[in-house]
Motif scaffolding. Structure first.
Motif, PDB file in Angstrom:
ATOM      1  N   ASP A 189      41.725 -33.285  56.512  1.00  0.00           N
ATOM      2  CA  ASP A 189      41.350 -34.663  56.179  1.00  0.00           C
ATOM      3  C   ASP A 189      39.965 -35.009  56.718  1.00  0.00           C
ATOM      4  O   ASP A 189      39.166 -35.675  56.036  1.00  0.00           O
ATOM      5  CB  ASP A 189      42.387 -35.632  56.751  1.00  0.00           C
ATOM      6  CG  ASP A 189      43.764 -35.430  56.137  1.00  0.00           C
ATOM      7  OD1 ASP A 189      43.842 -34.862  55.021  1.00  0.00           O
ATOM      8  OD2 ASP A 189      44.765 -35.803  56.789  1.00  0.00           O
ATOM      9  N   PHE A 190      39.673 -34.540  57.919  1.00  0.00           N
ATOM     10  CA  PHE A 190      38.350 -34.783  58.490  1.00  0.00           C
ATOM     11  C   PHE A 190      37.277 -34.051  57.689  1.00  0.00           C
ATOM     12  O   PHE A 190      36.164 -34.564  57.494  1.00  0.00           O
ATOM     13  CB  PHE A 190      38.340 -34.334  59.946  1.00  0.00           C
ATOM     14  CG  PHE A 190      37.038 -34.553  60.655  1.00  0.00           C
ATOM     15  CD1 PHE A 190      36.511 -35.831  60.803  1.00  0.00           C
ATOM     16  CD2 PHE A 190      36.331 -33.475  61.173  1.00  0.00           C
ATOM     17  CE1 PHE A 190      35.304 -36.036  61.458  1.00  0.00           C
ATOM     18  CE2 PHE A 190      35.123 -33.667  61.833  1.00  0.00           C
ATOM     19  CZ  PHE A 190      34.615 -34.952  61.976  1.00  0.00           C
ATOM     20  N   SER A 191      37.576 -32.858  57.204  1.00  0.00           N
ATOM     21  CA  SER A 191      36.623 -32.100  56.390  1.00  0.00           C
ATOM     22  C   SER A 191      36.335 -32.822  55.073  1.00  0.00           C
ATOM     23  O   SER A 191      35.191 -32.845  54.602  1.00  0.00           O
ATOM     24  CB  SER A 191      37.159 -30.700  56.118  1.00  0.00           C
ATOM     25  OG  SER A 191      37.358 -29.989  57.317  1.00  0.00           O
ATOM     26  N   VAL A 192      37.370 -33.403  54.463  1.00  0.00           N
ATOM     27  CA  VAL A 192      37.169 -34.164  53.231  1.00  0.00           C
ATOM     28  C   VAL A 192      36.265 -35.368  53.496  1.00  0.00           C
ATOM     29  O   VAL A 192      35.375 -35.696  52.684  1.00  0.00           O
ATOM     30  CB  VAL A 192      38.529 -34.612  52.654  1.00  0.00           C
ATOM     31  CG1 VAL A 192      38.336 -35.569  51.491  1.00  0.00           C
ATOM     32  CG2 VAL A 192      39.347 -33.396  52.216  1.00  0.00           C
ATOM     33  N   ASN A 195      32.730 -34.154  53.874  1.00  0.00           N
ATOM     34  CA  ASN A 195      32.181 -33.754  52.588  1.00  0.00           C
ATOM     35  C   ASN A 195      31.821 -34.966  51.734  1.00  0.00           C
ATOM     36  O   ASN A 195      30.841 -34.942  50.976  1.00  0.00           O
ATOM     37  CB  ASN A 195      33.184 -32.872  51.861  1.00  0.00           C
ATOM     38  CG  ASN A 195      32.695 -32.428  50.507  1.00  0.00           C
ATOM     39  OD1 ASN A 195      33.090 -32.976  49.478  1.00  0.00           O
ATOM     40  ND2 ASN A 195      31.822 -31.422  50.495  1.00  0.00           N
ATOM     41  N   GLU A 196      32.584 -36.030  51.866  1.00  0.00           N
ATOM     42  CA  GLU A 196      32.335 -37.227  51.065  1.00  0.00           C
ATOM     43  C   GLU A 196      31.086 -37.963  51.518  1.00  0.00           C
ATOM     44  O   GLU A 196      30.312 -38.463  50.691  1.00  0.00           O
ATOM     45  CB  GLU A 196      33.555 -38.145  51.141  1.00  0.00           C
ATOM     46  CG  GLU A 196      33.416 -39.415  50.305  1.00  0.00           C
ATOM     47  CD  GLU A 196      34.661 -40.284  50.366  1.00  0.00           C
ATOM     48  OE1 GLU A 196      34.629 -41.411  49.798  1.00  0.00           O
ATOM     49  OE2 GLU A 196      35.664 -39.849  50.988  1.00  0.00           O
ATOM     50  N   TYR A 197      30.868 -38.054  52.821  1.00  0.00           N
ATOM     51  CA  TYR A 197      29.767 -38.854  53.331  1.00  0.00           C
ATOM     52  C   TYR A 197      28.555 -38.024  53.763  1.00  0.00           C
ATOM     53  O   TYR A 197      27.442 -38.563  53.847  1.00  0.00           O
ATOM     54  CB  TYR A 197      30.233 -39.711  54.517  1.00  0.00           C
ATOM     55  CG  TYR A 197      31.203 -40.794  54.104  1.00  0.00           C
ATOM     56  CD1 TYR A 197      30.745 -41.993  53.568  1.00  0.00           C
ATOM     57  CD2 TYR A 197      32.586 -40.608  54.241  1.00  0.00           C
ATOM     58  CE1 TYR A 197      31.633 -42.992  53.192  1.00  0.00           C
ATOM     59  CE2 TYR A 197      33.486 -41.594  53.872  1.00  0.00           C
ATOM     60  CZ  TYR A 197      33.002 -42.783  53.344  1.00  0.00           C
ATOM     61  OH  TYR A 197      33.885 -43.768  52.962  1.00  0.00           O
ATOM     62  N   ILE A 203      25.954 -27.614  55.576  1.00  0.00           N
ATOM     63  CA  ILE A 203      27.106 -27.217  56.383  1.00  0.00           C
ATOM     64  C   ILE A 203      28.367 -27.997  56.024  1.00  0.00           C
ATOM     65  O   ILE A 203      29.476 -27.576  56.362  1.00  0.00           O
ATOM     66  CB  ILE A 203      26.797 -27.385  57.879  1.00  0.00           C
ATOM     67  CG1 ILE A 203      26.432 -28.836  58.198  1.00  0.00           C
ATOM     68  CG2 ILE A 203      25.701 -26.439  58.315  1.00  0.00           C
ATOM     69  CD1 ILE A 203      26.234 -29.102  59.682  1.00  0.00           C
ATOM     70  N   PHE A 204      28.218 -29.141  55.329  1.00  0.00           N
ATOM     71  CA  PHE A 204      29.369 -29.940  54.918  1.00  0.00           C
ATOM     72  C   PHE A 204      29.487 -30.052  53.403  1.00  0.00           C
ATOM     73  O   PHE A 204      30.202 -30.914  52.893  1.00  0.00           O
ATOM     74  CB  PHE A 204      29.284 -31.349  55.512  1.00  0.00           C
ATOM     75  CG  PHE A 204      29.234 -31.377  57.008  1.00  0.00           C
ATOM     76  CD1 PHE A 204      30.104 -30.601  57.756  1.00  0.00           C
ATOM     77  CD2 PHE A 204      28.313 -32.171  57.674  1.00  0.00           C
ATOM     78  CE1 PHE A 204      30.059 -30.621  59.143  1.00  0.00           C
ATOM     79  CE2 PHE A 204      28.258 -32.203  59.056  1.00  0.00           C
ATOM     80  CZ  PHE A 204      29.132 -31.419  59.796  1.00  0.00           C
ATOM     81  N   GLY A 205      28.805 -29.205  52.674  1.00  0.00           N
ATOM     82  CA  GLY A 205      28.839 -29.266  51.219  1.00  0.00           C
ATOM     83  C   GLY A 205      30.024 -28.516  50.639  1.00  0.00           C
ATOM     84  O   GLY A 205      30.958 -28.099  51.341  1.00  0.00           O
ATOM     85  N   LEU A 303      30.796 -25.052  57.012  1.00  0.00           N
ATOM     86  CA  LEU A 303      31.785 -25.081  58.078  1.00  0.00           C
ATOM     87  C   LEU A 303      33.146 -25.589  57.640  1.00  0.00           C
ATOM     88  O   LEU A 303      34.130 -25.401  58.378  1.00  0.00           O
ATOM     89  CB  LEU A 303      31.281 -25.963  59.238  1.00  0.00           C
ATOM     90  CG  LEU A 303      29.939 -25.580  59.867  1.00  0.00           C
ATOM     91  CD1 LEU A 303      29.596 -26.558  60.985  1.00  0.00           C
ATOM     92  CD2 LEU A 303      29.959 -24.153  60.378  1.00  0.00           C
ATOM     93  N   ILE A 304      33.243 -26.233  56.480  1.00  0.00           N
ATOM     94  CA  ILE A 304      34.488 -26.911  56.133  1.00  0.00           C
ATOM     95  C   ILE A 304      35.229 -26.267  54.969  1.00  0.00           C
ATOM     96  O   ILE A 304      36.419 -26.536  54.776  1.00  0.00           O
ATOM     97  CB  ILE A 304      34.222 -28.399  55.818  1.00  0.00           C
ATOM     98  CG1 ILE A 304      33.263 -28.539  54.641  1.00  0.00           C
ATOM     99  CG2 ILE A 304      33.672 -29.113  57.046  1.00  0.00           C
ATOM    100  CD1 ILE A 304      33.033 -29.985  54.211  1.00  0.00           C
ATOM    101  N   GLN A 305      34.587 -25.423  54.188  1.00  0.00           N
ATOM    102  CA  GLN A 305      35.290 -24.762  53.099  1.00  0.00           C
ATOM    103  C   GLN A 305      36.131 -23.612  53.622  1.00  0.00           C
ATOM    104  O   GLN A 305      35.839 -23.027  54.665  1.00  0.00           O
ATOM    105  CB  GLN A 305      34.301 -24.249  52.051  1.00  0.00           C
ATOM    106  CG  GLN A 305      33.847 -25.309  51.061  1.00  0.00           C
ATOM    107  CD  GLN A 305      33.159 -24.676  49.856  1.00  0.00           C
ATOM    108  OE1 GLN A 305      32.302 -23.809  50.009  1.00  0.00           O
ATOM    109  NE2 GLN A 305      33.525 -25.123  48.668  1.00  0.00           N
ATOM    110  N   ASN A 306      37.196 -23.298  52.882  1.00  0.00           N
ATOM    111  CA  ASN A 306      38.038 -22.170  53.270  1.00  0.00           C
ATOM    112  C   ASN A 306      37.210 -20.892  53.338  1.00  0.00           C
ATOM    113  O   ASN A 306      36.428 -20.590  52.435  1.00  0.00           O
ATOM    114  CB  ASN A 306      39.172 -21.985  52.258  1.00  0.00           C
ATOM    115  CG  ASN A 306      40.276 -23.002  52.459  1.00  0.00           C
ATOM    116  OD1 ASN A 306      40.160 -23.899  53.281  1.00  0.00           O
ATOM    117  ND2 ASN A 306      41.344 -22.866  51.695  1.00  0.00           N
TER     118      ASN A 306
END
Length: 363
Positions: A189-192, A195-197, A203-205, A303-306
């Motif tokens: 949830d934090f990764s989503v 990614n949204e903001y 690194i968060f794309g 950093l946030i994608q699988n």
């Protein structure tokens, strides 16, 4: 007039008895003076008292202990050398059979008829996850250590320090299962949200899926190394001389200024040692990362994608189904991890030694 008799050694009486020293040949009195005190006779001017110092034993307890410690230190070096020789001997056949560049190839297929494997992706994931874990854990650990050593009441600080020491003894598989089954949902949830903001940052794309990522593995690693760094830093801060702290306070410094000018500089070598010990734990972690990473091959700063993989996690996942060449490839990757860990420890030791040398010269 008659002959004048020689004076007797007896100061209170006269007479013709010649003293014994006058009867000795030349040099005899010197031999008496050189002889040990305890061996002189009363007639030769013995004074009594202690004798000569005892000779050191050729094989005493001190020599035995010195030899034992030397043997222990040499054994450590022999074990390290034996590990390195074993890894090299087992890795060379697989490296010769490899048809790809071991340093740049981003795949891992050593079990094929034409083996192809590379260490670049695994080494990158190992260093990235460990560095991110330390970036998260070190500030938190130092803050907890300072609070326990200089802010918390004594009883509370002792109790919390004991709990932190117990947390350091929790097996890594427990952290891995907790991270996979419980902690992964909040991280997803934090990764989503990131990614949204903040998706405009590389690194968060990405478009997902999110969850088993470098971020999850790094957070679990940070929680694992946090007790080690906290416990060692707390012990270092408690060793700060009271005179240094009182001097800073006497000059009008606040408590934080006292910590910044007296406690942190004094404990800097210990902090470096604690951080390097935590880094060594993070670099070699296996099960926790094998359960929380997406286990993919590819170099990416996202950093946030699988995805994500490390050397230790890859060894744990691939060793069961590896053939002879595959086991050699895994051992070759272990040799790289061994080298990275050795370089980190040598660097930390050099930093600590230079810091100690600077401190001693300044004192």
């Amino acid at each position: 007039m008659g002959e004048t008799p020689h004076r007797s050694a007896d100061a209170g009486t006269g007479g013709t008895r010649v003293t014994q020293s006058h009867e000795w040949p030349a040099g005899a009195s010197a031999r008496v003076a050189e002889a040990p005190v305890s061996t002189r006779t009363p007639d030769g001017g013995a004074l009594g008292g202690g004798g000569a110092l005892p000779r050191n034993r050729k094989f005493g307890a001190e020599r035995a202990f010195r030899g034992l410690t030397l043997a222990a230190g040499a054994t450590v070096l022999v074990v390290i050398a034996a590990i390195a020789i074993f890894l090299v001997a087992k890795a060379v056949p697989a490296l010769r059979a490899n048809t790809a560049n071991f340093w740049s190839y981003e795949g891992w297929a050593p079990n094929e008829a034409q083996p192809k494997f590379g260490i670049g992706t695994l080494a990158f994931g190992t260093v990235l996850s460990s560095a991110l874990a330390l970036l998260i854990a070190v500030p938190v650990a130092l803050g907890i250590a300072l609070y326990l050593s200089h802010y918390a009441p004594r009883r509370l600080g002792t109790a919390l320090g004991f709990l932190i020491d117990l947390l350091a003894a929790v097996p890594s598989v427990v952290f891995g299962l907790w991270g996979r089954d419980v902690f992964s949902n909040p991280v997803r949830d934090f990764s989503v949200w990131l990614n949204e903001y903040f998706g405009w940052l590389p690194i968060f794309g990405g478009d997902g899926p999110f969850g088993k990522s470098i971020m999850l593995g790094a957070l679990v690693l940070a929680i694992m190394v946090l007790p080690i760094i906290t416990s060692l830093s707390r012990e270092v801060f408690l060793q700060t001389p009271t005179a240094n702290e009182e001097a800073a306070l006497a000059l009008g410094a606040t408590r934080w200024e006292m910590l910044r000018t007296a406690v942190l500089p004094y404990g800097r070598p210990g902090i470096i040692a604690a951080v390097m010990l935590g880094l060594g734990r993070a670099l070699g972690e296996t099960i926790a990362l094998a359960l929380t990473l997406g286990i993919t091959f590819g170099i990416s700063f996202n950093l946030i994608q699988n995805g994500g993989n490390t050397i230790a996690a890859n060894i744990a996942n691939a060793f069961g189904e590896a053939n002879e060449t595959g086991r050699g490839a895994l051992i070759a990757s272990g040799l790289v991890l061994f080298t990275i860990t050795l370089i980190v420890n040598i660097t930390a030791r050099a930093i600590i030694y230079r810091r100690r040398e600077f401190t001693e010269s300044a004192a």
